[in-house]
Design a protein around this motif. Sequence first.
Motif, short mmCIF file in Angstrom:
data_model
loop_
_atom_site.label_atom_id
_atom_site.label_comp_id
_atom_site.label_asym_id
_atom_site.label_seq_id
_atom_site.Cartn_x
_atom_site.Cartn_y
_atom_site.Cartn_z
N ARG A 309 33.73 44.42 37.96
CA ARG A 309 34.86 45.20 38.09
C ARG A 309 35.33 45.18 39.75
NH1 ARG A 309 32.54 49.14 34.67
NH2 ARG A 309 31.47 50.45 36.64
N ASN A 310 34.28 45.14 40.38
CA ASN A 310 34.52 45.31 41.91
C ASN A 310 34.76 43.78 42.49
OD1 ASN A 310 33.98 47.74 41.91
ND2 ASN A 310 31.72 47.29 42.64
N MET A 311 34.61 42.58 41.60
CA MET A 311 34.83 41.38 42.06
C MET A 311 36.15 40.99 42.50
SD MET A 311 33.21 38.01 40.42
CE MET A 311 31.58 38.51 40.33
N LEU A 312 37.21 41.38 41.55
CA LEU A 312 38.61 41.30 41.86
C LEU A 312 38.93 41.87 43.06
CD1 LEU A 312 40.23 41.30 38.29
CD2 LEU A 312 39.56 39.25 39.73
N ASP A 313 38.46 43.20 43.28
CA ASP A 313 38.69 43.85 44.49
C ASP A 313 38.28 43.03 45.97
OD1 ASP A 313 39.84 45.92 43.00
OD2 ASP A 313 38.03 47.06 42.96
N ILE A 314 37.02 42.59 45.69
CA ILE A 314 36.34 41.88 46.82
C ILE A 314 37.33 40.62 47.21
CG2 ILE A 314 34.51 40.85 47.57
CD1 ILE A 314 32.70 42.47 45.89
N MET A 315 37.71 40.12 45.89
CA MET A 315 38.60 38.91 46.22
C MET A 315 40.16 39.27 46.96
SD MET A 315 38.56 36.16 43.02
CE MET A 315 39.26 34.98 43.94
#
Length: 335
Positions: A309-315
């Motif tokens: 879930r956090n991966m897209l936010d990090i990107m």
Amino acid sequence: MANSYTQSRIRKISRRFGLTPLSFDSVASLYRKNAVVRIQTNSGTYAVKPFFRSLSLRSGTIDQMKTTAGYIQLLMNSGFRYMPEWLTSNSGKLWTLDQGRPFYVTTWIKGRELENQEDFKKLGRALASLHITSSLFRPMKSPFYEHIELWKSHDRLFRRQMTKAYQTDLRTRTWYKKFGESCNRFSDRSWTELKKTEIIDLLKREMIHPSLIHNDITSYNVIISDDGQLFIIDWDRMKAGSIYVDISNALMNTTQFNPDLIYSLLQGYEELHPLDRTERKLIASLYRLPREAWHATRFSNRPRSRNERNMLDIMEHTWFLRLKAMDLLDEWTNQ
């Protein structure tokens, strides 16, 4: 395996490697609560590690453990010095089987994470040493691991999901609209470059005589010991595969898009293994592929872990840094 590491079980496994634990504790990784067990003994501190099979390979857990142990033995015999010492069990193997699960034991490396340019030069040298050392023998006990073909299938799935964005959760749908087309443009450019004759020929040569790759170089898997030595840990995903995939993964997973750290890693690598323009272009093309977006949205209709879930936010938060890093690698290619 949350409650599986009882005192009696750890003692039994440890004794097969000639160790008597005085105490032990479970240490978590990014993905597993009980990734490794740290044991204290009179002779030092050691890591008892359960081996987990790669789901991307068709072979079973034990077969994969045997293959990995064979690769590790070849590296040990060749004097490769960037991994912890693996202990031999009382059966003469580098692993043991307990309750159907393979385990191996290494020395425990106490130290810190990568911090500065010199650390990243060391990592570059370590990767080059791995690739050069393993290229001196034929490690083909298992098929060449074809990352690029797998990534092409992930890209196709990503594009199909973009056309069905209304079926995804709001966060993913919003992300698709903002960054999806840019990801596809990056992919299209890379796929075009990967079709060029010189790169196709390079990849064909590599498949004939590949090297071993760690296949999971991340900041968590690299430790600078108290005496300044760099160690790479967690060799479960070790494969016979593309060194250019290994380099691009290391750049993506450790440098945080910092240009100084990117250059330092590449500089350290080329001190031992200089790269020509075609090799540089291949690395830059692989780096450009939006693999994190593919992974994060791969199962967009299912409940995802917090990391996914956090991966897209990090990107999203690092988007402009990523663009600068891509430009930097293009400049490096043309130097």
